[in-house]
Structures are given as C-alpha cells and as structure tokens.
Design an enzyme around this catalytic site. Sequence first.
Site, mmCIF file in Angstrom:
data_model
loop_
_atom_site.group_PDB
_atom_site.id
_atom_site.type_symbol
_atom_site.label_atom_id
_atom_site.label_comp_id
_atom_site.label_asym_id
_atom_site.label_seq_id
_atom_site.Cartn_x
_atom_site.Cartn_y
_atom_site.Cartn_z
ATOM 1 N N ASP A 68 0.683 -1.374 0.002
ATOM 2 C CA ASP A 68 -0.018 0.158 -0.109
ATOM 3 C C ASP A 68 0.842 1.334 -0.103
ATOM 4 O OD1 ASP A 68 0.906 -0.858 2.752
ATOM 5 O OD2 ASP A 68 -0.652 0.718 3.441
ATOM 6 N N GLU A 133 -0.086 -1.102 5.875
ATOM 7 C CA GLU A 133 1.092 -0.378 6.656
ATOM 8 C C GLU A 133 0.839 1.121 6.699
ATOM 9 O OE1 GLU A 133 4.982 1.178 7.771
ATOM 10 O OE2 GLU A 133 3.825 1.730 6.007
#
Length: 376
Positions: A68, A133
């Site tokens: 991400d 994250e």
Amino acid sequence: MSAVLDLTCDLIRRRSVTPDDAGCLPLIAGRLAAVGFRIEHLRFGDVDNLWATHGDGGPVLAFLGHTDVVPTGPEGAWASPPFEPTERDGVLYGRGAADMKGSVAAMVVALERFVSAHPAHAGTVGLLLTSDEEGAALHGVREVVQHFGRTGQRIDACVVGEPSAKERLGDLIRVGRRGSLSGTLTVRGVQGHVAYPEKANNPIHVFAPALAALAAERWDEGNADFPPTSFQVSNINAGTGANNVIPGELVALVNFRFSTASTADGLRERAETILRAHGVDFSIDWQLSGHPFLATPGGRLREVVVGVCRDVCGIDPEQSTGGGTSDGRFVAPMGAEVIELGPVNATIHKVDECVSVTDLERLPGLYEAICARMLS
C-alpha cells in the site's frame, strides 16, 4: 529493462492507496509459487496479507514489506503521473517507488534467485507482505502476528525493506525503533461569557501551565542505542468559533516517542501525575502503537547485514534507531531480530517520490546475499 526495474514499474502502475492492494499481492504470489514457494493469503477485515515460504524448519528468515502507498496529493503537482512509472536521468519516479514497491520488487527478485540457486537451502525463507502499513495498521502485520501466535509460526530474523538510506544505498540501516505512545487528552472546563470569567472555567488557561510542565519534563536520558524520550503535542482544539465565549472543553493530541529507557506505563503515569498536580480536570485515551525494539549488538542478522553493506555497497553503514515506526514493531515481540534495509528515503510521501535506478538494481543483490549468509 532489468527484472527488478520491470517489477517495480508493474507495481507502481497499480493504484494501491492504503488499504487497497490493487492486485499487487496476487501478482507476487504467482511469481513466487512458480519457483516453489508455499502461498498463504491472509485476509483480515478489508486488508490483504501474503505469507510465502520456501524450505522447512529453522532458522526462519523473513522479508517484510507493504504494497500500500499513501495518497498522491495533487496529481497535477507531479512532473509525471504518480501511477505511471517514469525514468528520468537515472531516477525512477512514481508513488511507492521508494516506499516501498522498489524494496518489495527487490525482495521478490532476490528470493527467486536465491531459491533457484539454493533449492535445498537450510531453514525457511519467507516473504510477509501487507496492504495495511500506511493506514491504521490494524489488520495487517499486527493481525498476521496474532495469527502466527495461534498457528505456532515463528520468525527468527526479519529484514524490513523500509527506505533507510540517507544519501546512497547501504549508508544507514535501522537496528531498532522507538516506541510510540499517543494520547487524546480532554480537558474539561465550564463554558461562559468572556466578560464574566468568574462564572466560567477556561480549560485553555488551566491546561497552559500543565502543558509547559509536560514540555519541559526530562522523561529519561536515553541510552547508548536510543536518544532521550520526546513528548510532542500535534494538535490542540478548543472554542466555539465566537470570540466572546469561554470554551467548555479542550482536546489535545499528544505523542511520546520513547526509548528502552522508559516504559509506556511509566510515561502514562508520569504524564497524568503532572496533569493532576496542575489541577487539570481531564480524561485521556491512550493508544500504544508499538514498543521500542533493538537488534542486540552482536546478533547474527545485524552482523550479516552490516557485512553485506560493506561487501556489496563498499560502505560501513550507520546503525540507527531513529525515524518513526515500522511494521517491524509487530514482529520483534515474537523474539525476532529485526533490521531495516532499503533505498534512500529523501522523497517518501512527497510529490515526485523517486528512487535511484542504480540503487534499485543493486538492492536484490543485498537481499540475496543476506539469504545466502543466513541460510547456508
């Protein structure tokens, strides 16, 4: 185009703004399955996670990363489209180039090369990836580690691909991280008219001396591996929007970045003691996002990574515990030795995020060398 550059570009093209993986993990899983990795897709909440392993038994060496990325900001401010990888003057531009699709691609290429060259290697090598994250980090590695606790999966050593370097690849590795303790502080007062302060209780005035004391407090002296603990206020909000009304409440966001010289419980207790000593009527909601961790000097992984940086990059890396937090904070409590090694971090989260193509193409060699030295 090199294998790592090609895969990095493929990943950048996928608009994986947290927590959307946008197909990165299936792409990676397919590549690793083709060279003999066992694949586990672990979905918790709206988050996709991948655990891919090769080999059996211990030691278990894991590479850790995330697919991400943070939002781009105004796309028109970029010199080239953020999700269209563009190479200019030896530099690759795109959201996630440095944080951390370049590292993820390098890990994949390194693992493909390592297991092809050493199909019967000692122990187990694994790749743990998440799409959570950059966001809340509730259903990513945090929950994967809880799952591992239930299944008995261990990790002995972990290399995190977060961008760690200052000026060139290998000049800095992170051998630990500070803990992070945040609080949402509510100070209660009594609303009233500014012309009649005796009939009100201004929470701003009450909090100001306590804030000064919190800011001046020496929480600890740090130690050989960590700087002293820091206290910061990131936001204060009070008032009704009218200049003739004393507010009835103040809300402040506070944060400790703390070393192994302090504990979260100790910091909470001391902060609340200071508030009470100043007569503050308050409540505070604490959130501990991670304890500090440190790879012990002389540890096997720490020695290997330092040696690889010297041999491959020709540099003796600075061994730092600075910076923010990483998903390493969830893996370290498993008893794993955690080291962070990745490209230059100068442009992460910025417009025109980029990575040196030379550094990117050298990175798989570092990761592969770590595998060879740890599992031979």
